[in-house]
Design a protein around this motif. Structure first.
Motif, PDB file in Angstrom:
ATOM      1  N   ARG A 148       7.211  -6.764  10.648  1.00  0.00           N
ATOM      2  CA  ARG A 148       6.005  -6.777   9.822  1.00  0.00           C
ATOM      3  C   ARG A 148       6.171  -5.892   8.593  1.00  0.00           C
ATOM      4  O   ARG A 148       5.722  -6.242   7.496  1.00  0.00           O
ATOM      5  CB  ARG A 148       4.797  -6.316  10.645  1.00  0.00           C
ATOM      6  N   LEU A 149       6.817  -4.758   8.761  1.00  0.00           N
ATOM      7  CA  LEU A 149       7.030  -3.879   7.620  1.00  0.00           C
ATOM      8  C   LEU A 149       7.939  -4.556   6.592  1.00  0.00           C
ATOM      9  O   LEU A 149       7.682  -4.509   5.379  1.00  0.00           O
ATOM     10  CB  LEU A 149       7.641  -2.550   8.078  1.00  0.00           C
ATOM     11  N   LYS A 150       8.996  -5.207   7.077  1.00  0.00           N
ATOM     12  CA  LYS A 150       9.899  -5.930   6.176  1.00  0.00           C
ATOM     13  C   LYS A 150       9.153  -7.053   5.459  1.00  0.00           C
ATOM     14  O   LYS A 150       9.382  -7.320   4.274  1.00  0.00           O
ATOM     15  CB  LYS A 150      11.072  -6.504   6.964  1.00  0.00           C
ATOM     16  N   GLU A 151       8.254  -7.689   6.193  1.00  0.00           N
ATOM     17  CA  GLU A 151       7.488  -8.788   5.606  1.00  0.00           C
ATOM     18  C   GLU A 151       6.561  -8.277   4.507  1.00  0.00           C
ATOM     19  O   GLU A 151       6.421  -8.906   3.453  1.00  0.00           O
ATOM     20  CB  GLU A 151       6.672  -9.487   6.701  1.00  0.00           C
ATOM     21  N   ALA A 152       5.926  -7.120   4.741  1.00  0.00           N
ATOM     22  CA  ALA A 152       5.049  -6.530   3.720  1.00  0.00           C
ATOM     23  C   ALA A 152       5.832  -6.222   2.455  1.00  0.00           C
ATOM     24  O   ALA A 152       5.384  -6.521   1.339  1.00  0.00           O
ATOM     25  CB  ALA A 152       4.380  -5.261   4.266  1.00  0.00           C
ATOM     26  N   VAL A 153       7.003  -5.626   2.611  1.00  0.00           N
ATOM     27  CA  VAL A 153       7.852  -5.300   1.457  1.00  0.00           C
ATOM     28  C   VAL A 153       8.233  -6.574   0.702  1.00  0.00           C
ATOM     29  O   VAL A 153       8.207  -6.615  -0.536  1.00  0.00           O
ATOM     30  CB  VAL A 153       9.119  -4.538   1.907  1.00  0.00           C
ATOM     31  N   LYS A 154       8.559  -7.635   1.443  1.00  0.00           N
ATOM     32  CA  LYS A 154       8.929  -8.914   0.814  1.00  0.00           C
ATOM     33  C   LYS A 154       7.757  -9.492   0.023  1.00  0.00           C
ATOM     34  O   LYS A 154       7.935 -10.008  -1.088  1.00  0.00           O
ATOM     35  CB  LYS A 154       9.369  -9.900   1.905  1.00  0.00           C
ATOM     36  N   VAL A 155       6.558  -9.390   0.572  1.00  0.00           N
ATOM     37  CA  VAL A 155       5.377  -9.922  -0.118  1.00  0.00           C
ATOM     38  C   VAL A 155       5.130  -9.149  -1.417  1.00  0.00           C
ATOM     39  O   VAL A 155       4.875  -9.740  -2.471  1.00  0.00           O
ATOM     40  CB  VAL A 155       4.133  -9.863   0.795  1.00  0.00           C
ATOM     41  N   TYR A 156       5.196  -7.821  -1.348  1.00  0.00           N
ATOM     42  CA  TYR A 156       5.024  -7.027  -2.561  1.00  0.00           C
ATOM     43  C   TYR A 156       6.100  -7.382  -3.591  1.00  0.00           C
ATOM     44  O   TYR A 156       5.826  -7.480  -4.792  1.00  0.00           O
ATOM     45  CB  TYR A 156       5.092  -5.533  -2.243  1.00  0.00           C
ATOM     46  N   SER A 157       7.327  -7.574  -3.110  1.00  0.00           N
ATOM     47  CA  SER A 157       8.432  -7.943  -3.989  1.00  0.00           C
ATOM     48  C   SER A 157       8.157  -9.279  -4.671  1.00  0.00           C
ATOM     49  O   SER A 157       8.373  -9.434  -5.877  1.00  0.00           O
ATOM     50  CB  SER A 157       9.731  -8.021  -3.170  1.00  0.00           C
ATOM     51  N   ASP A 158       7.657 -10.245  -3.913  1.00  0.00           N
ATOM     52  CA  ASP A 158       7.333 -11.559  -4.480  1.00  0.00           C
ATOM     53  C   ASP A 158       6.252 -11.430  -5.551  1.00  0.00           C
ATOM     54  O   ASP A 158       6.294 -12.112  -6.584  1.00  0.00           O
ATOM     55  CB  ASP A 158       6.859 -12.514  -3.386  1.00  0.00           C
ATOM     56  N   GLY A 159       5.270 -10.563  -5.297  1.00  0.00           N
ATOM     57  CA  GLY A 159       4.206 -10.363  -6.273  1.00  0.00           C
ATOM     58  C   GLY A 159       4.711  -9.758  -7.569  1.00  0.00           C
ATOM     59  O   GLY A 159       4.288 -10.144  -8.663  1.00  0.00           O
ATOM     60  N   ILE A 160       5.625  -8.809  -7.453  1.00  0.00           N
ATOM     61  CA  ILE A 160       6.226  -8.200  -8.648  1.00  0.00           C
ATOM     62  C   ILE A 160       7.009  -9.256  -9.428  1.00  0.00           C
ATOM     63  O   ILE A 160       6.953  -9.322 -10.658  1.00  0.00           O
ATOM     64  CB  ILE A 160       7.143  -7.028  -8.251  1.00  0.00           C
ATOM     65  N   GLY A 178      12.705 -11.137 -12.035  1.00  0.00           N
ATOM     66  CA  GLY A 178      13.998 -10.482 -12.109  1.00  0.00           C
ATOM     67  C   GLY A 178      13.962  -8.974 -12.231  1.00  0.00           C
ATOM     68  O   GLY A 178      15.017  -8.331 -12.218  1.00  0.00           O
ATOM     69  N   PHE A 179      12.762  -8.380 -12.319  1.00  0.00           N
ATOM     70  CA  PHE A 179      12.670  -6.935 -12.517  1.00  0.00           C
ATOM     71  C   PHE A 179      13.330  -6.160 -11.380  1.00  0.00           C
ATOM     72  O   PHE A 179      14.136  -5.258 -11.600  1.00  0.00           O
ATOM     73  CB  PHE A 179      11.203  -6.527 -12.666  1.00  0.00           C
ATOM     74  N   TYR A 188       9.983   4.601 -13.331  1.00  0.00           N
ATOM     75  CA  TYR A 188       9.212   5.525 -14.162  1.00  0.00           C
ATOM     76  C   TYR A 188       9.431   5.217 -15.639  1.00  0.00           C
ATOM     77  O   TYR A 188       8.489   5.129 -16.428  1.00  0.00           O
ATOM     78  CB  TYR A 188       9.626   6.962 -13.850  1.00  0.00           C
ATOM     79  N   GLN A 189      10.688   5.041 -16.019  1.00  0.00           N
ATOM     80  CA  GLN A 189      11.004   4.737 -17.409  1.00  0.00           C
ATOM     81  C   GLN A 189      10.345   3.435 -17.855  1.00  0.00           C
ATOM     82  O   GLN A 189       9.781   3.332 -18.932  1.00  0.00           O
ATOM     83  CB  GLN A 189      12.520   4.606 -17.598  1.00  0.00           C
ATOM     84  N   PHE A 190      10.392   2.450 -16.970  1.00  0.00           N
ATOM     85  CA  PHE A 190       9.855   1.137 -17.283  1.00  0.00           C
ATOM     86  C   PHE A 190       8.360   1.213 -17.564  1.00  0.00           C
ATOM     87  O   PHE A 190       7.859   0.637 -18.523  1.00  0.00           O
ATOM     88  CB  PHE A 190      10.135   0.185 -16.115  1.00  0.00           C
ATOM     89  N   ASP A 210       3.974  -7.623 -26.297  1.00  0.00           N
ATOM     90  CA  ASP A 210       3.553  -8.372 -25.112  1.00  0.00           C
ATOM     91  C   ASP A 210       4.161  -7.799 -23.854  1.00  0.00           C
ATOM     92  O   ASP A 210       3.528  -7.752 -22.809  1.00  0.00           O
ATOM     93  CB  ASP A 210       3.964  -9.852 -25.250  1.00  0.00           C
ATOM     94  N   SER A 211       5.436  -7.358 -23.938  1.00  0.00           N
ATOM     95  CA  SER A 211       6.073  -6.788 -22.756  1.00  0.00           C
ATOM     96  C   SER A 211       5.378  -5.501 -22.350  1.00  0.00           C
ATOM     97  O   SER A 211       5.270  -5.193 -21.167  1.00  0.00           O
ATOM     98  CB  SER A 211       7.559  -6.516 -23.029  1.00  0.00           C
ATOM     99  N   ASP A 212       4.872  -4.742 -23.331  1.00  0.00           N
ATOM    100  CA  ASP A 212       4.148  -3.518 -22.999  1.00  0.00           C
ATOM    101  C   ASP A 212       2.890  -3.831 -22.219  1.00  0.00           C
ATOM    102  O   ASP A 212       2.511  -3.103 -21.308  1.00  0.00           O
ATOM    103  CB  ASP A 212       3.766  -2.754 -24.277  1.00  0.00           C
ATOM    104  N   LYS A 213       2.226  -4.926 -22.588  1.00  0.00           N
ATOM    105  CA  LYS A 213       1.009  -5.308 -21.874  1.00  0.00           C
ATOM    106  C   LYS A 213       1.336  -5.603 -20.417  1.00  0.00           C
ATOM    107  O   LYS A 213       0.572  -5.270 -19.508  1.00  0.00           O
ATOM    108  CB  LYS A 213       0.382  -6.527 -22.544  1.00  0.00           C
ATOM    109  N   ASN A 214       2.485  -6.257 -20.189  1.00  0.00           N
ATOM    110  CA  ASN A 214       2.897  -6.522 -18.811  1.00  0.00           C
ATOM    111  C   ASN A 214       3.184  -5.224 -18.072  1.00  0.00           C
ATOM    112  O   ASN A 214       2.844  -5.070 -16.898  1.00  0.00           O
ATOM    113  CB  ASN A 214       4.149  -7.405 -18.799  1.00  0.00           C
TER     114      ASN A 214
END
Length: 222
Positions: A156-168, A174-175, A190-192, A203-207
């Motif tokens: 379940r923890l791995k699945e949560a991480v995967k879902v957050y990753s998909d959302g990003i 590709g980030f 942090y830099q990003f 536009d990238s700043d808005k993202n």
């Protein structure tokens, strides 16, 4: 927004502003009815009357069964009287009656089912992934002390991480791949996020400044 603890988005209800009614299955008169019902459901939800909110969202789904925003909002309402409720009562879980705990668990499962359905219908809404990740992460937390559940808990923890990753990835494709194998990943993140402070307002700043992306990255770190 989601905090590091994973608290459900407090300003979620602004989400209604973003709701569109371009679904072929609804006629103009139905769209007006749906909008009124969604407003009503959100009012119930903001006043913590989750049962009435759920009932109202199901009225929307009876008109438009695959309405993504109704599915998402209904899932969140179920989550508040499901996984969130179990999490809030963890310190005295042994004093909860089996029937009541079973009710909370049913709501927890229904929350996940509805938000997954919302993602199937509208896969490019990053907010949906953040909600689903929260539901799964709390399900992991709520089972962490149960005996003989180690395999399930880890999955379940791995699945949560995967879902957050998909959302990003929905917001900035590709980030994560760019920083995946970087030993200073946190610094790169942090830099990003602070690039916009010195690079103007492209536009990238808005993202970069997107609240959804900020929440997803924070939760991706769990």
């Amino acid at each position: 927004m989601y905090s590091k603890k994973g608290t459900v988005v407090s300003n979620l209800f602004i989400h209604l502003i973003l709701i569109t009614f371009s679904y072929a299955e609804t006629k103009p008169i139905q769209q007006d009815q749906i909008l009124k019902l969604l407003h009503q459901g959100i009012r119930f939800q903001k006043s913590s009357n989750f049962e009435k909110a759920i009932k109202t969202y199901y009225e929307v789904l009876s008109i438009s069964p695959n309405h993504p925003d109704a599915l998402h909002l209904c899932g969140i309402a179920h989550h508040y009287i499901g996984g969130r409720k179990i999490d809030d009562l963890q310190h005295r879980i042994s004093s909860i009656s089996p029937d009541l705990l079973s009710t909370y668990q049913r709501n927890e499962k229904q929350a996940e089912k509805l938000v997954r359905q919302a993602i199937q219908v509208k896969p490019h809404d990053s907010n949906f992934y953040n909600t689903l990740g929260e539901i799964i992460r709390l399900n992991h937390n709520n089972n962490i002390n149960k005996p003989n559940q180690n395999k399930y808990i880890k999955s379940r923890l791995k699945e949560a991480v995967k879902v957050y990753s998909d959302g990003i990835d929905v917001l900035i494709p590709g980030f994560l791949n760019k920083i995946k194998n970087n030993p200073v990943r946190d610094f790169k993140i942090y830099q990003f996020f602070h690039a916009a402070d010195s690079n103007g307002s492209s536009d990238s700043d808005k993202n970069i400044k997107s609240p959804d992306l900020t929440d997803l990255v924070k939760n991706y770190g769990l």
